[in-house]
Design an enzyme around this catalytic site. Structure first.
Site, PDB file in Angstrom:
ATOM      1  N   ASP A 351       0.866  -1.175   0.000  1.00 38.95           N
ATOM      2  CA  ASP A 351       0.000   0.000   0.000  1.00 38.95           C
ATOM      3  C   ASP A 351       0.902   1.223   0.000  1.00 38.95           C
ATOM      4  O   ASP A 351       2.131   1.099   0.040  1.00 38.95           O
ATOM      5  CB  ASP A 351      -0.919  -0.031   1.232  1.00 38.95           C
ATOM      6  CG  ASP A 351      -2.122   0.903   1.114  1.00 38.95           C
ATOM      7  OD1 ASP A 351      -2.179   1.703   0.156  1.00 38.95           O
ATOM      8  OD2 ASP A 351      -2.997   0.843   1.992  1.00 38.95           O
ATOM      9  N   HIS A 352       0.300   2.395  -0.050  1.00 37.28           N
ATOM     10  CA  HIS A 352       1.044   3.649   0.047  1.00 37.28           C
ATOM     11  C   HIS A 352       0.783   4.268   1.420  1.00 37.28           C
ATOM     12  O   HIS A 352      -0.099   5.113   1.564  1.00 37.28           O
ATOM     13  CB  HIS A 352       0.591   4.623  -1.047  1.00 37.28           C
ATOM     14  CG  HIS A 352       1.027   4.236  -2.415  1.00 37.28           C
ATOM     15  ND1 HIS A 352       0.212   4.388  -3.530  1.00 37.28           N
ATOM     16  CD2 HIS A 352       2.191   3.716  -2.876  1.00 37.28           C
ATOM     17  CE1 HIS A 352       0.860   3.983  -4.610  1.00 37.28           C
ATOM     18  NE2 HIS A 352       2.057   3.562  -4.237  1.00 37.28           N
ATOM     19  N   PHE A 543      -5.727   3.952   0.566  1.00 37.37           N
ATOM     20  CA  PHE A 543      -6.488   2.778   0.141  1.00 37.37           C
ATOM     21  C   PHE A 543      -6.024   2.229  -1.209  1.00 37.37           C
ATOM     22  O   PHE A 543      -6.832   1.909  -2.071  1.00 37.37           O
ATOM     23  CB  PHE A 543      -7.991   3.095   0.127  1.00 37.37           C
ATOM     24  CG  PHE A 543      -8.439   3.902   1.307  1.00 37.37           C
ATOM     25  CD1 PHE A 543      -8.340   3.393   2.592  1.00 37.37           C
ATOM     26  CD2 PHE A 543      -8.917   5.202   1.152  1.00 37.37           C
ATOM     27  CE1 PHE A 543      -8.729   4.140   3.698  1.00 37.37           C
ATOM     28  CE2 PHE A 543      -9.304   5.958   2.249  1.00 37.37           C
ATOM     29  CZ  PHE A 543      -9.208   5.428   3.527  1.00 37.37           C
ATOM     30  N   HIS A 544      -4.702   2.098  -1.339  1.00 37.04           N
ATOM     31  CA  HIS A 544      -4.126   1.571  -2.569  1.00 37.04           C
ATOM     32  C   HIS A 544      -3.608   0.146  -2.364  1.00 37.04           C
ATOM     33  O   HIS A 544      -2.528  -0.204  -2.834  1.00 37.04           O
ATOM     34  CB  HIS A 544      -2.992   2.476  -3.052  1.00 37.04           C
ATOM     35  CG  HIS A 544      -3.462   3.803  -3.548  1.00 37.04           C
ATOM     36  ND1 HIS A 544      -2.598   4.847  -3.822  1.00 37.04           N
ATOM     37  CD2 HIS A 544      -4.708   4.264  -3.825  1.00 37.04           C
ATOM     38  CE1 HIS A 544      -3.291   5.891  -4.246  1.00 37.04           C
ATOM     39  NE2 HIS A 544      -4.568   5.554  -4.251  1.00 37.04           N
ATOM     40  N   LEU A 545      -4.356  -0.656  -1.674  1.00 33.64           N
ATOM     41  CA  LEU A 545      -3.943  -2.034  -1.390  1.00 33.64           C
ATOM     42  C   LEU A 545      -3.798  -2.822  -2.700  1.00 33.64           C
ATOM     43  O   LEU A 545      -4.691  -2.789  -3.550  1.00 33.64           O
ATOM     44  CB  LEU A 545      -4.982  -2.704  -0.500  1.00 33.64           C
ATOM     45  CG  LEU A 545      -4.509  -3.877   0.346  1.00 33.64           C
ATOM     46  CD1 LEU A 545      -3.616  -3.387   1.470  1.00 33.64           C
ATOM     47  CD2 LEU A 545      -5.694  -4.631   0.912  1.00 33.64           C
TER      48      LEU A 545
END
Length: 613
Positions: A351-352, A543-545
């Site tokens: 993620d970020h 929310f970049h999973l």
């Protein structure tokens, strides 16, 4: 609190300070829901036949694209299954993106408590928003159209994933894009297209603080660039997945225009896939098992003549695979699940991660008074213009290269600007950091959020022992488990703090709120150790999973799918969504997910049509 139109509902915690739960915002929300809802029978919930050529599980950023492209072949019958409801009209309003998150069109997942992250967030965990609705996360995201960096895709190819270099994936970014800003296309014609399904456009309303932020970055030497063209380092007032002041999710872009026109496409909402059907003699996936939202106890089956395509997202694609016997042997055997293929499903989570705690107080904003809300909704209803047609300063981003990177390297930190509430931050930081609450048009502070673009930390996802089928899977994101990530983010924060030395910030009274966060009071505000403490206590995620069904060569022990996205050890099954990313891209992930779906659709057509089947 329920919003009757279109079955949209939102939860307000007891004793909440969230102003969305209080008048006049509540009145505004109700008015919006009533003005923009449309009837439940706009798309009749179609009956499912017994057999289709292709079954696509998940109508999100990838699934909607695949359904569109495969249904272009008239002789193929396509079934698209979605666990959520139809896309509610209120989700189309850009400024309401923070409000629909946490509603019933969000899976409302949370991470599991870990010692190195999210320690002072609600429940010692971070929210993990995932769309449970037609359009998936493209219906609740920030709409930022960012492709990532050229090196991202070249690295994929260098790791053994043939066909995924930047030059090979660029045509698929172009294929989907319908760029509505002529100047962008004129300036960089090799990197943009105007003939795809997905509308890409700047919002028609420009917040007063956008220019201030852009000027400040330029004072620091960062050029204004088109980050989707040749150079990613710099700042930009981003284009978004929007059209004329409204969100355009992949549902709006790829499904709505064809849904009534293509008789070979069936779309079924509120349909929860419980597992894949496997012929154990041949290890071939032959269909799916599912239940409906109104009758969970009745298990139904539907069969696929050609393939099942799993596009349920990085959390649910991994969960469905494991429930179907595809995953780590030791994990599956704990629940008595027959092992079909022993693969590292649920591993490689990326993620970020970033940090809350950099808050800028403002002496003015473009729309700070609630008295203008009703006027704004009236304007938006009539014209799709005004403050509600944008997300305040949220479209500004900057890509930085910290001292930890070589001089000629790519960016390693991205900075976001999120509309915020000064009082909520001071009164209750735990809730403030958990859920943005008001429409993004109305704010008196800006939360500056730097995030790491290429984290070294990795996490994992497990089935939930309390109820593997129905309980949310256990998400261990592993943020900051590699201490190098703390140092990179600290470097990014130090660069970002230079904004407060610019004339743009000073003359407009942009002031850093330097009240130490309670868990980090033992450190002096602004020192490196203070920021590292804040990272661990008030971790942020946008929310970049990705990565739970990693693409890689067979020699890679972590690989779940090959370069054509076929699952190892199982026939007639592909995964097509952001879970296949071997490494996270340097930027927002939605555009890359759409690209993956475009490329996968062509691969599927190549194989099945070339065989004359």
């Amino acid at each position: 609190m329920s919003w009757v139109p279109r079955n949209l509902s939102i939860y307000c915690p007891p004793n909440s300070v969230l102003s969305v739960c209080q008048p006049p915002i509540l009145m505004f929300v109700t008015l919006v829901a009533n003005l923009f809802s449309h009837s439940e029978d706009s798309y009749p919930n179609e009956d499912i036949e017994k057999e289709y050529d292709f079954i696509i599980v998940g109508a999100g950023s990838a699934g909607c694209v695949v359904a569109n492209r495969l249904s272009e072949v008239k002789q193929w019958k396509i079934l698209l299954l979605e666990a959520g409801i139809e896309e509610p009209e209120v989700a189309d309003i850009p400024s309401f993106m923070a409000t629909v998150a946490g509603s019933n069109i969000d899976w409302t997942y949370r991470t599991q408590p870990e010692k190195q992250c999210c320690r002072s967030r609600l429940g010692r965990s971070c929210a993990m928003q995932r769309g449970k609705v037609m359009g998936g996360s493209s219906t609740i995201n920030y709409m930022m159209y960012v492709r990532g960096n050229r090196r991202d895709y070249d690295e994929w190819a260098e790791e053994g994933n043939r066909g995924w270099s930047y030059e090979e994936v660029l045509p698929y970014f172009l294929k989907s894009e319908n760029n509505r800003d002529p100047q962008i296309v004129e300036d960089n014609p090799l990197y943009h297209n105007q003939h795809g399904y997905q509308s890409v456009q700047r919002f028609p309303y420009t917040d007063i603080n956008v220019e201030i932020l852009l000027n400040a970055w330029q004072e620091l030497g960062y050029e204004l660039v088109d980050i989707n063209a040749n150079n990613q380092l710099g700042a930009m007032n981003l284009q978004t997945t929007s059209a004329n002041g409204t969100r355009q999710s992949t549902n709006g872009a790829f499904i709505r225009p064809i849904r009534r026109k293509r008789r070979n496409l069936t779309v079924k909402t509120e349909t929860y896939v419980t597992k894949l059907l496997v012929d154990y003699k041949t290890n071939r996936v032959i269909g799916v098992e599912y239940t409906s939202a109104n009758n969970r106890t009745k298990l139904n089956t539907v069969f696929a003549k050609k393939e099942v395509i799993l596009s349920a997202g990085p959390v649910n694609s991994a969960k469905i695979l494991m429930l179907s016997g595809i995953g780590p042997r030791e994990e599956l055997e704990k629940y008595g699940i027959q092992v079909v293929s022993n693969l590292s499903v649920g591993r490689n989570v990326q993620d970020h991660p970033g940090m809350y705690g950099l808050l800028t107080a403002l002496n003015f904003t473009s729309t700070s008074q609630n008295i203008s809300i009703i006027e704004d909704i009236s304007t938006y209803e009539k014209t799709h213009r005004g403050p509600l047609s944008a997300i305040g300063p949220g479209t500004i981003t900057a890509f930085l290269r910290t001292m930890s990177q070589p001089e000629d390297s790519v960016p390693d930190v991205q900075v976001f600007f999120i509309p915020s509430s000064h009082d909520d931050f001071l009164n209750n930081p735990n809730e403030y950091f958990d859920v943005p609450v008001e429409p993004f048009s109305y704010y008196d502070a800006i939360s500056i959020i730097p995030v790491i673009l290429k984290p070294k930390s990795r996490g994992y996802i497990l089935l939930n022992a309390s109820d593997p089928l129905w309980a949310p899977p256990l998400i261990y994101p592993g943020y900051f488990s590699n201490s190098n990530d703390l140092d990179v983010l600290a470097d990014g924060i130090e660069i970002t703090l230079k904004l407060f030395d610019t004339e743009s910030f000073k003359k407009n009274d942009f002031t850093l709120i330097n009240k130490p966060l309670h868990p980090c009071r033992q450190f002096k505000f602004g020192e490196r150790d203070y920021w590292k403490c804040a990272m661990v206590e008030y971790t942020s995620t946008i929310f970049h999973l990705v990565g739970t069904c990693k693409m890689g060569p067979k020699s890679d022990p972590e690989a779940v799918v090959n370069e054509r996205l076929k699952v190892y050890g199982v026939d007639h099954l592909r995964v097509v969504d952001s879970s296949i990313m071997p490494k996270i891209v340097r930027g927002n992930t939605n555009a890359a997910t759409i690209m993956i779906a475009e490329k996968a659709s062509d691969m599927i057509k190549e194989e099945w049509l070339s065989d004359g089947i």
